[in-house]
Design a protein around this motif. Structure first.
Motif, mmCIF file in Angstrom:
data_model
loop_
_atom_site.group_PDB
_atom_site.id
_atom_site.type_symbol
_atom_site.label_atom_id
_atom_site.label_comp_id
_atom_site.label_asym_id
_atom_site.label_seq_id
_atom_site.Cartn_x
_atom_site.Cartn_y
_atom_site.Cartn_z
ATOM 1 N N THR A 157 -31.482 -58.056 -92.267
ATOM 2 C CA THR A 157 -31.378 -56.708 -91.717
ATOM 3 C C THR A 157 -29.948 -56.474 -91.259
ATOM 4 O OG1 THR A 157 -33.663 -56.824 -90.982
ATOM 5 C CG2 THR A 157 -32.293 -55.095 -90.033
ATOM 6 N N THR A 158 -29.334 -55.388 -91.797
ATOM 7 C CA THR A 158 -27.962 -55.039 -91.414
ATOM 8 C C THR A 158 -27.951 -53.600 -90.937
ATOM 9 O OG1 THR A 158 -27.479 -54.378 -93.672
ATOM 10 C CG2 THR A 158 -26.969 -56.650 -93.096
ATOM 11 N N SER A 159 -26.944 -53.270 -90.226
ATOM 12 C CA SER A 159 -26.796 -51.911 -89.699
ATOM 13 C C SER A 159 -25.447 -51.365 -90.103
ATOM 14 C CB SER A 159 -26.934 -51.909 -88.172
ATOM 15 O OG SER A 159 -25.966 -52.757 -87.598
ATOM 16 N N GLY A 160 -25.361 -50.049 -90.362
ATOM 17 C CA GLY A 160 -24.118 -49.415 -90.767
ATOM 18 C C GLY A 160 -23.150 -49.276 -89.606
ATOM 19 N N SER A 161 -21.895 -49.068 -89.937
ATOM 20 C CA SER A 161 -20.863 -48.873 -88.919
ATOM 21 C C SER A 161 -19.875 -47.841 -89.426
ATOM 22 C CB SER A 161 -20.160 -50.202 -88.593
ATOM 23 O OG SER A 161 -19.504 -50.691 -89.742
ATOM 24 N N GLN A 195 -13.546 -45.060 -96.992
ATOM 25 C CA GLN A 195 -13.702 -44.013 -95.989
ATOM 26 C C GLN A 195 -14.625 -42.903 -96.487
ATOM 27 O OE1 GLN A 195 -12.382 -44.334 -92.841
ATOM 28 N NE2 GLN A 195 -13.788 -42.616 -92.441
ATOM 29 N N ARG A 196 -14.523 -42.556 -97.799
ATOM 30 C CA ARG A 196 -15.428 -41.542 -98.338
ATOM 31 C C ARG A 196 -16.868 -42.025 -98.323
ATOM 32 N NH1 ARG A 196 -15.150 -40.631 -103.313
ATOM 33 N NH2 ARG A 196 -13.592 -42.134 -104.055
ATOM 34 N N GLY A 201 -22.340 -41.629 -95.415
ATOM 35 C CA GLY A 201 -23.466 -42.253 -94.734
ATOM 36 C C GLY A 201 -23.924 -43.555 -95.348
ATOM 37 N N LEU A 202 -23.130 -44.178 -96.225
ATOM 38 C CA LEU A 202 -23.535 -45.454 -96.819
ATOM 39 C C LEU A 202 -23.367 -46.576 -95.797
ATOM 40 C CD1 LEU A 202 -21.991 -45.168 -100.401
ATOM 41 C CD2 LEU A 202 -24.332 -44.680 -99.659
ATOM 42 N N ARG A 240 -28.780 -44.694 -104.196
ATOM 43 C CA ARG A 240 -28.197 -43.973 -103.072
ATOM 44 C C ARG A 240 -26.679 -43.957 -103.145
ATOM 45 N NH1 ARG A 240 -28.794 -45.629 -96.629
ATOM 46 N NH2 ARG A 240 -27.466 -43.927 -95.819
ATOM 47 N N ALA A 241 -26.085 -45.091 -103.566
ATOM 48 C CA ALA A 241 -24.629 -45.145 -103.678
ATOM 49 C C ALA A 241 -24.129 -44.190 -104.771
ATOM 50 C CB ALA A 241 -24.185 -46.574 -103.984
#
Length: 256
Positions: A157-161, A195-196, A201-202, A240-241
């Motif tokens: 499980t990972t979380s975005g930053s 950055q894009r 939201g990726l 999604r990407a």
């Protein structure tokens, strides 16, 4: 001094003797004494009056052809020299004096006496419009996709930053490569793509150097999203990407 001996004339041919056979000078075909044309080649056998003299005068062996050719060459040389002299005389003639005519309108016309005007000077300076600037899209390098057998592992499980991350040390896993940029071009394009991706939201967006990993082709800065333990997890995140503005994204294994 002794006089030459007298030679009697040749006796006439006896009556009834055969005359020598006549043959056409062109095709050697025999012909009769009173025959005017050759029956084989059509040559006239009886020459017309004056034909012999004209043939001798205008034949190819006659010197009159040489004199006629020399006269023609001399005439051609004289005509060519006259043409060159006329052209040189025209080039030496001075140009006409310029005439300046001041008009009552908004323009002044400058011309010459011999030639029509070739320059028009207006009182209002022309407006210069800068050409539009064309922006080329960044170059995208497509890496081949390698399909590896699916392994069953426990998902992490990972979380975005909101910041650009690096690939974890000593981590063997899968990710989605968004863009590959040659290291010789610098890291600016790779960071801009990251950055894009963050703005779209990726999750877990970062940049890694492919030369540090044996499973990747060396010489590239790879912009990635997601750190997955299995290939299936990475493939589930691939749509999604691509929908986030990276239609050429692909799955890749990252291993030391």
């Amino acid at each position: 001094m002794a006089e030459p001996p007298f030679e009697p004339p040749a006796p006439p041919p006896p009556e009834g003797a055969l005359e020598p056979e006549r043959r056409c000078p062109r095709c050697e075909a025999p012909y009769d004494r009173y025959q005017e044309y050759c029956l084989e080649c059509g040559l006239r056998l009886v020459p017309l009056p004056g034909t012999y003299a004209r043939r001798e005068i205008w034949s190819r062996d006659s010197p009159i052809w040489l004199w006629a050719a020399l006269a023609a060459l001399l005439l051609v040389a004289l005509v060519a020299g006259a043409i060159v002299a006329v052209a040189a005389t025209r080039d030496d003639e001075p140009a006409g004096s310029p005439v300046v005519t001041a008009g009552t309108g908004t323009t002044d016309t400058i011309g010459t006496l011999d030639t029509p005007p070739t320059l028009t000077i207006g009182t209002t300076a022309p407006t210069t419009t800068a050409p539009p600037t064309t922006t080329l899209p960044p170059t995208t390098t497509i890496q081949p996709t390698t399909t590896l057998p699916t392994t069953t592992t426990t998902p992490t499980t990972t979380s975005g930053s909101g910041t650009i991350i690096s690939w974890p040390t000593n981590r063997d896993g899968y990710t989605v490569i968004l863009r590959s940029t040659r290291t010789s071009e610098g890291r600016g394009e790779a960071d801009a793509a990251a950055q894009r991706a963050i703005n779209a939201g990726l999750p877990e967006v970062g940049v890694l150097n492919s030369s540090d990993y044996s499973s990747l082709n060396p010489g590239y800065y790879a912009t990635f999203t997601g750190i997955y333990d299995s290939q299936r997890e990475a493939e589930n995140a691939l749509p999604r990407a691509r929908s986030a503005g990276f239609p050429l994204a692909y799955v890749r294994r990252v291993a030391d």
